[in-house]
Design an enzyme around this catalytic site. Sequence first.
Site, PDB file in Angstrom:
ATOM      1  N   SER A 180      17.411  16.303  -5.569  1.00 35.09           N
ATOM      2  CA  SER A 180      16.402  15.646  -6.388  1.00 35.09           C
ATOM      3  C   SER A 180      16.249  14.171  -6.029  1.00 35.09           C
ATOM      4  O   SER A 180      17.209  13.494  -5.658  1.00 35.09           O
ATOM      5  CB  SER A 180      16.790  15.764  -7.866  1.00 35.09           C
ATOM      6  OG  SER A 180      15.968  14.951  -8.688  1.00 35.09           O
ATOM      7  N   TYR A 211       9.272  12.601  -5.506  1.00 37.21           N
ATOM      8  CA  TYR A 211       8.212  12.097  -6.373  1.00 37.21           C
ATOM      9  C   TYR A 211       7.563  10.913  -5.666  1.00 37.21           C
ATOM     10  O   TYR A 211       8.238  10.157  -4.956  1.00 37.21           O
ATOM     11  CB  TYR A 211       8.758  11.629  -7.720  1.00 37.21           C
ATOM     12  CG  TYR A 211       9.227  12.721  -8.628  1.00 37.21           C
ATOM     13  CD1 TYR A 211       8.321  13.623  -9.193  1.00 37.21           C
ATOM     14  CD2 TYR A 211      10.575  12.858  -8.956  1.00 37.21           C
ATOM     15  CE1 TYR A 211       8.747  14.630 -10.049  1.00 37.21           C
ATOM     16  CE2 TYR A 211      11.009  13.857  -9.813  1.00 37.21           C
ATOM     17  CZ  TYR A 211      10.098  14.739 -10.353  1.00 37.21           C
ATOM     18  OH  TYR A 211      10.521  15.731 -11.202  1.00 37.21           O
ATOM     19  N   THR A 247       6.882  17.269  -5.343  1.00 35.88           N
ATOM     20  CA  THR A 247       6.571  17.809  -6.666  1.00 35.88           C
ATOM     21  C   THR A 247       5.189  17.315  -7.071  1.00 35.88           C
ATOM     22  O   THR A 247       4.933  16.109  -7.118  1.00 35.88           O
ATOM     23  CB  THR A 247       7.616  17.355  -7.692  1.00 35.88           C
ATOM     24  OG1 THR A 247       8.878  17.946  -7.351  1.00 35.88           O
ATOM     25  CG2 THR A 247       7.230  17.817  -9.091  1.00 35.88           C
ATOM     26  N   LYS A 254       5.576  21.648  -4.310  1.00 37.56           N
ATOM     27  CA  LYS A 254       6.280  22.338  -5.408  1.00 37.56           C
ATOM     28  C   LYS A 254       5.535  22.107  -6.717  1.00 37.56           C
ATOM     29  O   LYS A 254       5.299  20.966  -7.111  1.00 37.56           O
ATOM     30  CB  LYS A 254       7.705  21.815  -5.529  1.00 37.56           C
ATOM     31  CG  LYS A 254       8.561  22.546  -6.550  1.00 37.56           C
ATOM     32  CD  LYS A 254       9.992  22.032  -6.516  1.00 37.56           C
ATOM     33  CE  LYS A 254      10.920  22.861  -7.395  1.00 37.56           C
ATOM     34  NZ  LYS A 254      10.647  22.686  -8.825  1.00 37.56           N
ATOM     35  N   HIS A 276       8.005  24.145 -12.999  1.00 41.59           N
ATOM     36  CA  HIS A 276       8.983  23.113 -13.361  1.00 41.59           C
ATOM     37  C   HIS A 276       9.966  23.644 -14.406  1.00 41.59           C
ATOM     38  O   HIS A 276      10.441  22.905 -15.271  1.00 41.59           O
ATOM     39  CB  HIS A 276       8.257  21.875 -13.902  1.00 41.59           C
ATOM     40  CG  HIS A 276       8.898  20.576 -13.486  1.00 41.59           C
ATOM     41  ND1 HIS A 276       8.343  19.740 -12.561  1.00 41.59           N
ATOM     42  CD2 HIS A 276      10.047  19.970 -13.889  1.00 41.59           C
ATOM     43  CE1 HIS A 276       9.114  18.664 -12.414  1.00 41.59           C
ATOM     44  NE2 HIS A 276      10.156  18.780 -13.203  1.00 41.59           N
ATOM     45  N   GLY A 306      17.742  27.130 -10.344  1.00 42.31           N
ATOM     46  CA  GLY A 306      17.989  25.802 -10.884  1.00 42.31           C
ATOM     47  C   GLY A 306      19.091  25.811 -11.920  1.00 42.31           C
ATOM     48  O   GLY A 306      20.235  25.439 -11.653  1.00 42.31           O
TER      49      GLY A 306
END
Length: 392
Positions: free
Chosen positions: A112, A146, A172, A258, A282, A336
Site C-alpha cells: 500500500s 494513490y 487505485t 484497481k 475497495h 485482503g
Amino acid sequence: MAKKPEVYSIDDLEKHASATLPKMTRDYFNGGALDSRALRANRFAYQRYHICSRVLRNVKDLSTQTEVFAGGNAVPFPCAVAPAAMQRMAHPEGEEATARACGAAGTVMGLSTYSTTGLDDVKRAADAARHAAGLKGSAELVLQLYVFQDRAVTEQLIRKAEAYDYKAIVLTVDTPQFGRRLTEIRNGFKVPPHLKMANFPDSLAVKTGSELRTSDLEAESLKGVRTSVVTGNKLDPSLTWDIIPWLKSLTKLPIWLKGITTAEDAKLAVRYGADAIFVSNHGGRQLDQAPPTLDVLPLIVKAVERAVPIHFDGGIRRGSDIFKALCLGADMVWIGRPALWGLAYDGEHGVANALRILEEEFRECMALSGSATLKDLGPHLLVEARYGLSRL
C-alpha cells in the site's frame, strides 16, 4: 500467555483477530462504508453459485500453478496478497511479516501507498524469504498507488518502486474521496503515534483519508472550520482517464487500474492503455451501494475480450470462492482481510497459514470438479442457485 486457538479456516482467523485486536484497529480493518451493504454483498455473492462435481476424470497430476507476469515466477496457485494499509497495526512486524510469508510461498504481494514499512525493507524481506525457501529468482511485488495533488510526491513513489524492482504500479481509481466509514468516524480513527507512513518524509505529515477526516471533524468541533492540508498530503479528486498516459510517461512499469466495476470503465481502461484491470470495490469501503465484484466480473470479462489480464478481489473466504472467480473469468485473485487476520493471529506464520488454507481448499475444488489444470475452469462448472440465500 494463553495458547492460541487452532485455526482451520479463514473464519477461524477472523474470529481470533476480531477478539484480540484493539477496537480501533479491528474496526478499521473489518469495517465498510455506511451500512456495509457492499461489504456483505461481496461475501454473499459466492453463495449464488454451486460447483459441478465431475467424476472419473484423471486428476492425478493436478496443477494449480500460474504466473502473474509473462515469463515471471511460477505462482503455486492463483492467489496473491492485496495491498492493505498500515499493517503494523495488526502485528509489530507488519508488512515485513506479510512479505516473508508471500516470499516463502512464492506468491505476489501488493504494498500500500500507506504502508508502515518502507518499500526497500519489504522487498528485502520478501527476497530473503524466497531464497530461504529454495525458490529461484527474486520476489515479485507491486505498489498500490494513490495520486496526490502534488504530483511530485506521486512521482517519487514511482521512482522508489522502480529502484527496488517492484513489478507493476497498481493505481487505485475509486477514491476521488474516501468512503464514509461510520466505525472509523465513531472511533475518531488515528494511526497509533508510534507508527508512520514509511514511504514519505516526515515533513509531509502524510495521513490516510480516514485520519484526515478525524482531523477535520475535530477542527470543526473546536473552531467550526476545516483544517488545511498541504497538497502533497491530499489525494487528487480531479483525476481523469488522462492520468494513465501521464503515468506511462513517467515509467515503463505496467500500470494496473484497481477499482473497476463496470464494463464501460473496463473498455475505457483498455482504450487508455492500462496493462491490467483489477476488479474491486475497495472491499466495500467506498460506495456502499456498489454491486458485489463477483456479479460484475463476467460483464467486465466480456467487455475487454481478453485484451488485458483481469485481477479480482472482494469477499474471498474460501478456496471455493477463488475457484468461482476463476470460472467467471478472473486471471488472478487477491486476498485482503484474510491476510490481515492471519497477520494478527501469528505474524508471518499466520499469513502463511491463511494462504495454505486457501490453497488446500482450492485444490480440493479442482480435484472434485474434475479439473486437472486451470485451463479446465470455466462457467460450465458453475450452476446458479435457484433458491433464496436465506436457505444456504
